[in-house]
Design a protein around this motif. Structure first.
Motif, PDB file in Angstrom:
ATOM      1  N   PHE A 304       0.836  -1.202   0.000  1.00 37.84           N
ATOM      2  CA  PHE A 304       0.000   0.000   0.000  1.00 37.84           C
ATOM      3  C   PHE A 304       0.871   1.252   0.000  1.00 37.84           C
ATOM      4  CE2 PHE A 304      -3.629  -2.579   1.594  1.00 37.84           C
ATOM      5  CZ  PHE A 304      -4.590  -2.126   0.697  1.00 37.84           C
ATOM      6  N   THR A 305       0.528   2.173  -0.901  1.00 38.96           N
ATOM      7  CA  THR A 305       1.199   3.480  -0.931  1.00 38.96           C
ATOM      8  C   THR A 305       0.208   4.623  -0.683  1.00 38.96           C
ATOM      9  OG1 THR A 305       0.897   3.597  -3.333  1.00 38.96           O
ATOM     10  CG2 THR A 305       2.966   2.666  -2.517  1.00 38.96           C
ATOM     11  N   PHE A 306      -1.064   4.341  -0.907  1.00 36.67           N
ATOM     12  CA  PHE A 306      -2.100   5.349  -0.635  1.00 36.67           C
ATOM     13  C   PHE A 306      -3.439   4.636  -0.488  1.00 36.67           C
ATOM     14  CE2 PHE A 306      -5.489   8.257  -1.926  1.00 36.67           C
ATOM     15  CZ  PHE A 306      -5.222   9.362  -1.135  1.00 36.67           C
ATOM     16  N   PHE A 307      -4.330   5.201   0.343  1.00 36.21           N
ATOM     17  CA  PHE A 307      -5.673   4.627   0.520  1.00 36.21           C
ATOM     18  C   PHE A 307      -6.562   5.678   1.174  1.00 36.21           C
ATOM     19  CE2 PHE A 307      -2.624   3.040   3.648  1.00 36.21           C
ATOM     20  CZ  PHE A 307      -3.052   3.695   4.797  1.00 36.21           C
ATOM     21  N   ASN A 308      -7.855   5.489   1.066  1.00 34.75           N
ATOM     22  CA  ASN A 308      -8.793   6.412   1.715  1.00 34.75           C
ATOM     23  C   ASN A 308      -9.355   5.775   2.981  1.00 34.75           C
ATOM     24  OD1 ASN A 308     -10.464   4.485   0.648  1.00 34.75           O
ATOM     25  ND2 ASN A 308     -11.848   5.894  -0.385  1.00 34.75           N
ATOM     26  N   ASN A 309     -10.237   6.531   3.660  1.00 38.75           N
ATOM     27  CA  ASN A 309     -10.792   6.061   4.927  1.00 38.75           C
ATOM     28  C   ASN A 309     -11.594   4.776   4.777  1.00 38.75           C
ATOM     29  OD1 ASN A 309      -9.716   8.190   6.423  1.00 38.75           O
ATOM     30  ND2 ASN A 309     -11.476   9.527   6.002  1.00 38.75           N
ATOM     31  N   ALA A 310     -12.332   4.655   3.638  1.00 37.70           N
ATOM     32  CA  ALA A 310     -13.146   3.459   3.432  1.00 37.70           C
ATOM     33  C   ALA A 310     -12.277   2.208   3.373  1.00 37.70           C
ATOM     34  CB  ALA A 310     -13.965   3.594   2.149  1.00 37.70           C
ATOM     35  N   THR A 311     -11.069   2.316   2.808  1.00 35.21           N
ATOM     36  CA  THR A 311     -10.155   1.174   2.763  1.00 35.21           C
ATOM     37  C   THR A 311      -9.739   0.759   4.175  1.00 35.21           C
ATOM     38  OG1 THR A 311      -9.339   1.914   0.616  1.00 35.21           O
ATOM     39  CG2 THR A 311      -7.988   0.330   1.807  1.00 35.21           C
ATOM     40  N   LEU A 312      -9.535   1.736   5.044  1.00 35.21           N
ATOM     41  CA  LEU A 312      -9.198   1.438   6.438  1.00 35.21           C
ATOM     42  C   LEU A 312     -10.326   0.656   7.103  1.00 35.21           C
ATOM     43  CD1 LEU A 312      -7.613   4.837   7.573  1.00 35.21           C
ATOM     44  CD2 LEU A 312      -6.415   2.685   7.108  1.00 35.21           C
ATOM     45  N   LYS A 313     -11.564   1.085   6.848  1.00 33.02           N
ATOM     46  CA  LYS A 313     -12.707   0.399   7.449  1.00 33.02           C
ATOM     47  C   LYS A 313     -12.831  -1.035   6.933  1.00 33.02           C
ATOM     48  CE  LYS A 313     -15.431   4.615   8.130  1.00 33.02           C
ATOM     49  NZ  LYS A 313     -16.675   5.345   7.761  1.00 33.02           N
ATOM     50  N   LEU A 314     -12.589  -1.217   5.604  1.00 30.14           N
ATOM     51  CA  LEU A 314     -12.686  -2.567   5.034  1.00 30.14           C
ATOM     52  C   LEU A 314     -11.679  -3.510   5.691  1.00 30.14           C
ATOM     53  CD1 LEU A 314     -13.075  -1.771   1.212  1.00 30.14           C
ATOM     54  CD2 LEU A 314     -14.797  -2.786   2.701  1.00 30.14           C
ATOM     55  N   HIS A 315     -10.452  -3.008   5.958  1.00 36.66           N
ATOM     56  CA  HIS A 315      -9.398  -3.856   6.526  1.00 36.66           C
ATOM     57  C   HIS A 315      -9.446  -3.901   8.050  1.00 36.66           C
ATOM     58  CE1 HIS A 315      -6.932  -4.756   2.892  1.00 36.66           C
ATOM     59  NE2 HIS A 315      -7.620  -3.734   2.409  1.00 36.66           N
ATOM     60  N   GLY A 316     -10.141  -2.945   8.641  1.00 39.70           N
ATOM     61  CA  GLY A 316     -10.224  -2.937  10.100  1.00 39.70           C
ATOM     62  C   GLY A 316      -8.897  -2.628  10.768  1.00 39.70           C
ATOM     63  N   LYS A 317      -8.054  -1.849  10.087  1.00 36.33           N
ATOM     64  CA  LYS A 317      -6.740  -1.508  10.618  1.00 36.33           C
ATOM     65  C   LYS A 317      -6.561  -0.002  10.680  1.00 36.33           C
ATOM     66  CE  LYS A 317      -4.322  -5.644   8.933  1.00 36.33           C
ATOM     67  NZ  LYS A 317      -3.168  -6.158   8.144  1.00 36.33           N
ATOM     68  N   SER A 318      -5.564   0.433  11.456  1.00 34.14           N
ATOM     69  CA  SER A 318      -5.227   1.848  11.498  1.00 34.14           C
ATOM     70  C   SER A 318      -4.362   2.184  10.296  1.00 34.14           C
ATOM     71  CB  SER A 318      -4.471   2.166  12.800  1.00 34.14           C
ATOM     72  OG  SER A 318      -3.275   1.394  12.862  1.00 34.14           O
ATOM     73  N   ALA A 319      -4.219   3.483  10.016  1.00 38.12           N
ATOM     74  CA  ALA A 319      -3.500   3.918   8.827  1.00 38.12           C
ATOM     75  C   ALA A 319      -2.024   3.519   8.884  1.00 38.12           C
ATOM     76  CB  ALA A 319      -3.635   5.434   8.662  1.00 38.12           C
ATOM     77  N   ASP A 320      -1.390   3.616  10.079  1.00 36.48           N
ATOM     78  CA  ASP A 320       0.033   3.295  10.165  1.00 36.48           C
ATOM     79  C   ASP A 320       0.301   1.816   9.964  1.00 36.48           C
ATOM     80  OD1 ASP A 320      -1.331   2.743  12.494  1.00 36.48           O
ATOM     81  OD2 ASP A 320       0.430   3.012  13.777  1.00 36.48           O
ATOM     82  N   LEU A 322      -1.667  -0.181   8.019  1.00 31.87           N
ATOM     83  CA  LEU A 322      -1.999  -0.549   6.648  1.00 31.87           C
ATOM     84  C   LEU A 322      -0.992   0.006   5.650  1.00 31.87           C
ATOM     85  CD1 LEU A 322      -4.117  -2.093   4.997  1.00 31.87           C
ATOM     86  CD2 LEU A 322      -5.376   0.051   4.731  1.00 31.87           C
ATOM     87  N   MET A 323      -0.432   1.181   5.933  1.00 36.71           N
ATOM     88  CA  MET A 323       0.519   1.778   4.996  1.00 36.71           C
ATOM     89  C   MET A 323       1.735   0.872   4.850  1.00 36.71           C
ATOM     90  SD  MET A 323       1.145   4.179   2.906  1.00 36.71           S
ATOM     91  CE  MET A 323      -0.027   5.483   3.317  1.00 36.71           C
ATOM     92  N   GLY A 324       2.034   0.503   3.610  1.00 37.64           N
ATOM     93  CA  GLY A 324       3.176  -0.362   3.331  1.00 37.64           C
ATOM     94  C   GLY A 324       2.878  -1.835   3.475  1.00 37.64           C
ATOM     95  N   ALA A 325       1.687  -2.184   3.961  1.00 39.93           N
ATOM     96  CA  ALA A 325       1.343  -3.601   4.138  1.00 39.93           C
ATOM     97  C   ALA A 325       1.203  -4.275   2.781  1.00 39.93           C
ATOM     98  CB  ALA A 325       0.045  -3.730   4.934  1.00 39.93           C
ATOM     99  N   ASN A 326       1.707  -5.518   2.681  1.00 41.05           N
ATOM    100  CA  ASN A 326       1.619  -6.299   1.454  1.00 41.05           C
ATOM    101  C   ASN A 326       0.338  -7.128   1.464  1.00 41.05           C
ATOM    102  OD1 ASN A 326       2.320  -8.945  -0.253  1.00 41.05           O
ATOM    103  ND2 ASN A 326       3.608  -7.244  -0.947  1.00 41.05           N
ATOM    104  N   ASN A 327      -0.204  -7.444   0.263  1.00 44.20           N
ATOM    105  CA  ASN A 327      -1.464  -8.158   0.212  1.00 44.20           C
ATOM    106  C   ASN A 327      -1.396  -9.562   0.826  1.00 44.20           C
ATOM    107  OD1 ASN A 327      -0.133  -9.628  -1.809  1.00 44.20           O
ATOM    108  ND2 ASN A 327      -1.044  -8.395  -3.440  1.00 44.20           N
ATOM    109  N   ARG A 328      -0.178 -10.143   0.961  1.00 52.94           N
ATOM    110  CA  ARG A 328      -0.081 -11.460   1.589  1.00 52.94           C
ATOM    111  C   ARG A 328      -0.402 -11.413   3.074  1.00 52.94           C
ATOM    112  NH1 ARG A 328       4.420 -11.369  -1.798  1.00 52.94           N
ATOM    113  NH2 ARG A 328       5.762 -10.810  -0.035  1.00 52.94           N
ATOM    114  N   GLU A 329      -0.386 -10.190   3.642  1.00 45.16           N
ATOM    115  CA  GLU A 329      -0.652 -10.045   5.068  1.00 45.16           C
ATOM    116  C   GLU A 329      -2.140 -10.084   5.398  1.00 45.16           C
ATOM    117  OE1 GLU A 329       1.356  -6.675   6.769  1.00 45.16           O
ATOM    118  OE2 GLU A 329       3.006  -6.817   5.327  1.00 45.16           O
ATOM    119  N   TYR A 330      -3.002  -9.787   4.421  1.00 40.05           N
ATOM    120  CA  TYR A 330      -4.442  -9.749   4.712  1.00 40.05           C
ATOM    121  C   TYR A 330      -5.268 -10.629   3.763  1.00 40.05           C
ATOM    122  CZ  TYR A 330      -4.063  -6.210   1.028  1.00 40.05           C
ATOM    123  OH  TYR A 330      -3.779  -5.532  -0.131  1.00 40.05           O
TER     124      TYR A 330
END
Length: 905
Positions: A304-320, A322-330
């Motif tokens: 992840f390099t950028f995302f909006n608030n709705a993406t945070l809600k979908l993942h249930g994570k805080s911005a710090d 989720l930022m930089g998280a790889n898709n294998r983590e979720y």
């Protein structure tokens, strides 16, 4: 000498003639014109008053470009020849003051617009009686060429400045405008006179005035031009224009700074666009942050390099987190493979890709069902540097889809098992239907799709069907139920009831239709109507039967009385026997009427059909045209269990229909009656019959044959091909009903152009052997006293004579009231009472009841032509000993009386 000299002197002093003067004038003018044309400088003569040309030379035309004809009568002002129009006033002033003019500098324009610098010399003179100016010009000096070049240069410079879109300006060291082009006038909105000398403090805000002062000061000190973009001009009308200004130092020829010059560029529209873009960017950023869908950007490794608030809600994570998280983590390993393939496809093809079942593992371990789309993310050079896309939460939708699927299954279960045809039409075409619709119409699913129901509607109902459909689609308040006929796939007529509801189907107007098969209901309604009709006919028939039976009673009775007095086998006796036979047939006819109208009980007993057929054919022969030949083959002597009147109905109806088919062309009506042993291997006609002995009745004609389109309708109630008043359409329906009631079958065969045959199969009964030794029974007689009561004088007379012949002592009464009074006065004077049923004031049953009250042992015999109020059971309850139906034969009346009297005494 003297005379010659005097003659010569006289000749010398002689006055010239007009012709001589005119000739001399022309010679003088020609000389003057020659002198003018020989002059190398332009010469012209103009009226002093208004400057109109009176005369020019050839050089004048060469220099100006105007011919003499174009100049004469016109002024230089009209021809726009003066460079400065005020020069004429100056020339006139000097001539009037000094009388002459020498070497005055002035300028003229040629016909083609070329500028000529000249030195003008002029004198006043009288020409052709007018005060004129004689002028000569010299030209083509170095000064004039230099001046002309300068004017051209200045003109070119002015033309350029006034036609450029940018505002050019010059100001002095104080910032006051000293020179500007037309674009500056348009930009500032001031008139030219007001704008000249205007300082920048006047047309800017105090804030911008300070910035401009600093800019001017910087240019003056540094002597280097600058560009300033944040400059706002307040126009004369108060509106604001945003400009970009360039400032350079303005010097005189000696290099001394005398002011500033530069260009103003209008950036108002650019500012508006920039503001719109800024607002849009802000708007889109707000939308991006507030949208329900998740927006994301990832690099080529899937981080992840950028995302909006709705993406945070979908993942249930805080911005710090989720930022930089790889898709294998979720993502699960399987989902991670899907995502990897998704982005590989995007990278290789450059085309967007979508995954509908994308399961995100939230931080709390729950699963979020999503739909994700991916697009290539490119840099300024078009290289793919990552990916971006939209993620939608589909968890609720997936649950709703499962619920909808369950609901659809339930709905389909209900619709497919509904007892009504349910279908949807759009522009008259069937777009959806259930199994009941297919069952009613007889069409399979593939054939029923995309056909119009109106194609199935019976021709006689099409107009009403279309009117009904238009009403429903045009107005919801109109009745939405309609009954009509359709032809199913096998062309069988089906009565249906249709309900229509306007709906919207796939975004277009449509109708939801409920189709119900009401064929059986229609048949029941027909039967009900027929029952009501028969009830009405029965009421009418009852009244007719009563009166008709009274007539037959007297007719048969008197005929029997006369026969008793005739010689046996005489012609008179034979004729009266025919009358008696006709009366008996009329009696049977009345019985048929009452039976048909259900007003008499049906007594089922053995019926020898051959006798009924022969009797019916005699009646048919007298009622059909003579061009129809009757042929018969009566080979069966078998009997059936039935009612003679109903069997008669079968034969009469079938024969009448056959005769109707040939009434215009004539032909052969054939009746066959034969015995038939039906076995289990019999043909199609007898397939449904129980094996056994049957009687087969066939009625055929040689008419045109029944058309195919009505063959299935001939046994329907009220169906008829006869004209108005020629038939009720009940004949074949009644025949079919009687035959089926007896356990038989009826079939029809037809061949177009060769006729129709109806075949009736009736179960045969065991025949009864006639007693050969049986002899005629002797008629019963007696000598008892009988009171006869009847309001019909003819019947009263006939019965009195008949009873007297039988040996009885008869007292007759035409009034039931008087008969009761007589009986009251002498109750023991009578051994039996015979009374009619229907009489005024006191009916027969009431009269019998009153007499029985007076004398309980008195036997009463009740006679009736027809009455629905009395039958054998109700008569016995009153105490009546016998019920006799009119018309009654002499021997039947005699037997009845003897039986009643013998049982009583």
């Amino acid at each position: 000498m003297t005379s010659n000299t005097q003659k010569k002197e006289k000749k010398q002093h002689k006055k010239p003639t007009y012709e001589e003067l005119e000739k001399a004038l022309k010679a003088s003018e020609a000389l003057n014109q020659m002198l003018l044309d020989m002059n190398p400088f332009p010469i012209s003569i103009n009226l002093l008053e208004d400057g109109r040309y009176m005369k020019t030379n050839k050089r004048h035309s060469e220099i100006t470009g105007f011919t003499e004809e174009e100049l004469i009568g016109k002024t230089p002002l009209q021809l726009k020849m003066y460079v400065n129009p005020s020069d004429r006033d100056k020339i006139i002033h000097l001539l009037k003051k000094k009388g002459r003019l020498d070497q005055l500098e002035t300028g003229f324009k040629t016909q083609k617009g070329r500028f000529i610098h000249t030195l003008l010399s002029a004198r006043l003179l009288n020409y052709k009686g007018h005060r004129c100016i004689l002028s000569q010009t010299t030209y083509s000096s170095d000064l004039s060429k230099a001046q002309e070049a300068l004017l051209k240069s200045e003109s070119r410079f002015a033309n350029i400045l006034n036609n450029i879109s940018e505002s050019y300006y010059e100001v002095d060291l104080k910032g006051n405008l000293t020179f500007f082009n037309k674009a500056t006038i348009r930009l500032f909105g001031y008139p030219e006179k007001e704008l000249l000398g205007l300082g920048y403090q006047t047309y800017t805000t105090p804030e911008d005035a300070k910035k401009i002062y600093k800019a001017f000061n910087s240019v003056y000190r540094e002597t280097a031009p600058v560009k300033y973009a944040g400059y706002r001009i307040i126009r004369k009308d108060g509106s604001i224009r945003h400009v970009e200004v360039s400032i350079s130092l303005l010097r005189d020829p000696d290099g001394k700074a005398i002011g500033f010059y530069g260009v103003n560029r209008d950036r108002t529209e650019q500012k508006k666009v920039e503001e719109v873009l800024r607002q849009r960017e802000e708007k889109y950023r707000t939308i991006l942050e507030e949208m329900e869908e998740g927006y994301y950007e990832i690099d080529l490794k899937g981080n992840f390099t950028f995302f909006n608030n709705a993406t945070l809600k979908l993942h249930g994570k805080s911005a710090d987190k989720l930022m930089g998280a790889n898709n294998r983590e979720y993502l699960s390993p399987e989902q991670a493979k899907k995502a990897y393939k998704l982005y590989i496809d995007i990278y290789n093809t450059g085309k967007p890709v979508r995954i509908f079942d994308y399961e995100i593992i939230r931080e709390d371990g729950s699963i979020c069902l999503t739909e994700i789309s991916g697009y290539p993310l490119r840099d300024d050079k078009g290289h793919t540097v990552g990916f971006w896309g939209i993620t939608r939460d589909r968890t609720k939708q997936k649950k709703a889809e499962l619920a909808l699927k369950k609901s659809e299954e339930q709905y389909r279960l209900v619709v497919e098992n509904a007892n009504e045809g349910i279908y949807i039409t759009q522009k008259g075409i069937i777009k959806f239907h259930n199994s009941k619709t297919r069952k009613i119409t007889g069409y399979p699913q593939k054939e029923l799709e995309d056909i119009s129901l109106s194609d199935l509607v019976h021709a006689k109902d099409k107009e009403q069907f279309h009117a009904f459909s238009n009403q429903v689609s045009g107005n919801d308040e109109n009745p939405n139920t309609f009954s009509f006929r359709i032809l199913n796939k096998s062309q069988k007529i089906i009565w249906v009831e249709l309900s229509m509801i306007p709906i919207t189907w796939e975004g277009q107007p449509a109708t939801l239709n409920f189709l119900r098969d009401i064929t059986l209901q229609k048949k029941m309604e027909t039967k009900l109507i027929q029952a009501e009709k028969m009830e009405a006919i029965g009421t009418l028939a009852g009244g007719i039967a009563h009166d008709f039976n009274n007539i037959l009673t007297s007719m048969i009775g008197f005929t029997e009385l006369v026969i008793e007095d005739l010689e046996p086998e005489s012609i008179m006796e034979e004729n009266l026997r025919e009358v008696l036979s006709g009366g008996e047939r009329a009696k049977e006819l009345v019985s048929q009427i009452l039976t048909f109208a259900r007003q008499s009980e049906e007594n089922l007993e053995p019926v020898m059909v051959c006798n009924v057929v022969k009797e019916a054919l005699r009646l048919i022969r007298s009622s059909i045209p003579s061009n129809i030949e009757i042929q018969s083959n009566i080979s069966s002597k078998a009997s059936i269990i039935g009612n003679q009147t109903q069997v008669h109905q079968i034969i009469m109806n079938l024969c009448s229909n056959a005769a109707h088919a040939m009434e215009n062309s004539g032909g052969i009506l054939r009746v066959d009656l034969s015995d038939l042993d039906v076995c289990s291997t019999q043909g199609a006609e007898t397939l449904n019959l129980t094996p056994g002995n049957y009687l087969k009745l066939s009625v055929s004609d040689t008419g045109s044959g029944i058309p195919e389109e009505i063959l299935n309708s001939i046994f329907e109630p009220y169906f008829t091909t006869k004209g108005m008043g020629e038939g009720t359409g009940m004949g074949l329906s009644v025949v079919q009903g009687i035959v089926e009631k007896y356990g038989g079958e009826i079939f029809v065969k037809r061949q177009i152009g060769r006729g129709t045959t109806f075949s009736v199969y009736l179960p045969a009964s065991a025949p009864k052997e006639k007693d050969a030794t049986k002899t005629l029974k002797k008629i019963s007689t007696g000598n008892e006293r009988i009171l006869v009561v009847d309001d019909e004088p003819a019947i009263l007379k006939m019965e009195s004579q008949m009873l007297s012949q039988l040996g009885y002592k008869v007292t007759s009464q035409g009034s039931s009231v008087e008969a009761l009074n007589l009986f009251k006065s002498k109750p023991q004077e009578f051994d039996l009472v015979i009374t009619d049923m229907t009489m005024p004031q006191l009916t027969g049953d009431l009269l019998a009841a009153e007499m029985i009250k007076i004398r309980p042992d008195i036997p009463v015999v009740l006679c009736t032509g027809y009455s629905k109020h009395i039958n054998e059971k109700s008569a016995l309850k009153i105490g009546i000993k016998a019920l006799v139906n009119k018309p009654v034969a002499k021997n039947h009346l005699a037997d009845t009386l003897r039986k009643v009297l013998d049982e009583h005494f």
